[in-house]
Write an enzyme that holds these catalytic residues in place. Structure first.
Site, PDB file in Angstrom:
ATOM      1  N   CYS A  33       0.836  -1.205   0.000  1.00 40.11           N
ATOM      2  CA  CYS A  33       0.000   0.000   0.000  1.00 40.11           C
ATOM      3  C   CYS A  33       0.869   1.253   0.000  1.00 40.11           C
ATOM      4  O   CYS A  33       1.698   1.453   0.898  1.00 40.11           O
ATOM      5  CB  CYS A  33      -0.919  -0.019   1.225  1.00 40.11           C
ATOM      6  N   CYS A  90       0.565   3.342   3.186  1.00 43.12           N
ATOM      7  CA  CYS A  90       1.301   2.753   4.306  1.00 43.12           C
ATOM      8  C   CYS A  90       2.795   3.054   4.160  1.00 43.12           C
ATOM      9  O   CYS A  90       3.469   3.414   5.132  1.00 43.12           O
ATOM     10  CB  CYS A  90       1.079   1.245   4.362  1.00 43.12           C
TER      11      CYS A  90
END
Length: 469
Positions: free
Chosen positions: A389, A392
């Site tokens: 991600c 993230c």
């Protein structure tokens, strides 16, 4: 040898006419004959070939039976004759490679040249107005359609009107089926997408109207760019056979999808719009970059990716409404057991993130036990993440710094990988909406508290913790 057209009333060109022509002026081309001209000798040969008496059939973009109403939408009445000659089979993968380094203007010109009246630009009311400007610059006739979901911002509707007047065109609007919308709202309410995801609402208000529109075309033009969503659009070509929708002839491979600005970065699109003095949606000046329906779109902060303003409560990897579903690759269940982790769409291998000696890696059993404790010895802050991600990855540095600052303070900092096989559990038991999700487990409470902000810098996270510890 060349062909000369003879007609008593008008000349016939290879271009189709613009949809902005009043319906009363639309006439089928006159039936005539053509003679063969020998340019080498400057003489006209005697043989003549007569046009067939075939009548031109009419194919509107929405390809639906005409309703028996006194007022019919313009897109269903103002149409152009069907191009009689079908586009020959072509290797569009090879064509895409040949156009990989071409300019958007060149790609647009090629698309309009190949498909004529059987292609249309999909216009959302955002910065893809650049597509209309490119089409205008080619000097070729072009068509534009848009999906009116009934839930757009007022500014977007005003922008549609401005674009029509600026270019002297009529946008062909597609609307959702009223019965389907009524059933959805009556059964689940006006804002069900906040609770169970946006896919069902988008399917009714956008995907099905789009499907009807595309059934009247052989190709369509979109404003997709690779930099819009690295998780779902990083590999789109400038032209492809549409992997999801069907075109006029029906069946797989019957629709071609053109993405003229696929290789263009967002800032270059905006430089182009400013240079050409193109009208833009007033929402852009208020921090909106990617614009959709009003309930599902919001402005973004400086430094945030543009797609963070769309469906912000959901998994960032799935931020597509279904119009470009073919961009999302299917997940694979297998994951790496070492430091490397399989990307959830199976296309790459990502190294694990949030690695620090002051940060605890929680297993499924570990976080289940943590969630069950009613009287913890110390509070915890835990990030639910996926290594692939981008959001993230963007907060990795600040989260590791947070762990270092809280070392020995009595607050534990942890991480739990919540994608793949763990995703359903995390959604049902740990309030996972999108990656990353940050939870604070208080010292004397069994229920974790979800961090509500998208500000993931160290100071903001510390303020959240200090308010609850």
């Amino acid at each position: 040898m060349a062909l000369a057209v003879a007609s008593s009333s008008t000349s016939i060109s290879g271009r189709t006419f613009s949809l902005s022509t009043p319906s009363s002026d639309l006439k089928a081309p006159p039936v005539g004959s053509f003679r063969v001209v020998d340019r080498a000798h400057g003489q006209i040969q005697s043989q003549a070939v007569t046009f067939s008496q075939r009548r031109s059939s009419v194919k509107p973009v929405n390809a639906q039976p005409k309703r028996n109403e006194s007022i019919v939408p313009l897109a269903a009445t103002i149409v152009a004759p069907e191009v009689v000659e079908k586009v020959e089979a072509e290797d569009f993968t090879h064509l895409a490679k040949g156009l990989e380094n071409a300019s958007p203007l060149e790609i647009m010109d090629k698309a309009l040249e190949k498909f004529g009246n059987d292609i249309a630009i999909a216009f959302s009311g955002a910065e893809d107005v650049a597509l209309i400007e490119y089409a205008h610059l080619t000097g070729r006739p072009y068509r534009v359609f848009s999906l009116d979901t009934g839930r757009l911002n007022p500014e977007t509707y005003q922008f549609f009107d401005t674009v029509e007047k600026h270019y002297g065109i009529r946008i062909e609007y597609m609307f959702p089926d009223a019965v389907e919308v009524q059933a959805l709202v009556r059964s689940k309410g006006l804002f069900s997408f906040y609770e169970d995801g946006h896919q069902e609402c988008c399917r009714v208000r956008k995907v099905r109207p789009l499907r009807r529109a595309l059934k009247g075309l052989r190709a369509w033009i979109t404003g997709q760019r690779k930099d819009q969503s690295p998780g779902t659009r990083s590999e789109i070509p400038v032209v492809q056979v549409d992997p999801v929708f069907e075109g006029l002839d029906g069946g797989i491979g019957s629709l071609v999808k053109w993405n003229p600005v696929a290789n263009v970065e967002g800032r270059d699109i905006w430089d182009f719009l400013r240079a050409m003095n193109v009208p833009v949606n007033s929402l852009h000046s208020k921090g909106y970059i990617s614009i959709g329906c009003e309930p599902c779109t919001r402005s973004v902060l400086p430094g945030q990716h543009e797609r963070e303003g769309r469906w912000w409560w959901e998994d960032a990897k799935a931020k597509e409404c279904g119009l470009h579903k073919g961009n999302i690759k299917q997940e694979e269940g297998n994951q790496s057991n070492g430091n490397g982790a399989s990307h959830s769409n199976g296309t790459a291998t990502e190294t694990d993130i949030f690695t620090s000696q002051n940060l605890v890696t929680l297993s499924r059993t570990g976080i289940e036990n943590l969630a069950r404790l009613e009287n913890r010895h110390e509070p915890w802050i835990v990030v639910l993440y996926a290594p692939w991600c981008q959001f993230c990855q963007a907060m990795e540095g600040s989260y590791i710094e947070l762990a270092d600052k809280l070392a020995g303070s009595g607050v534990k900092v942890g991480k739990f990988r919540a994608d793949g096989d763990q995703k359903e559990f995390a959604q049902n038991e740990l309030q996972l909406g999108s990656f990353p999700t940050i939870l604070f487990f208080p010292k004397h409470s069994s229920r974790p508290i979800k961090y509500p902000s998208e500000k993931r810098d160290v100071d903001s996270l510390l303020a959240f913790i200090n308010a609850l510890r």
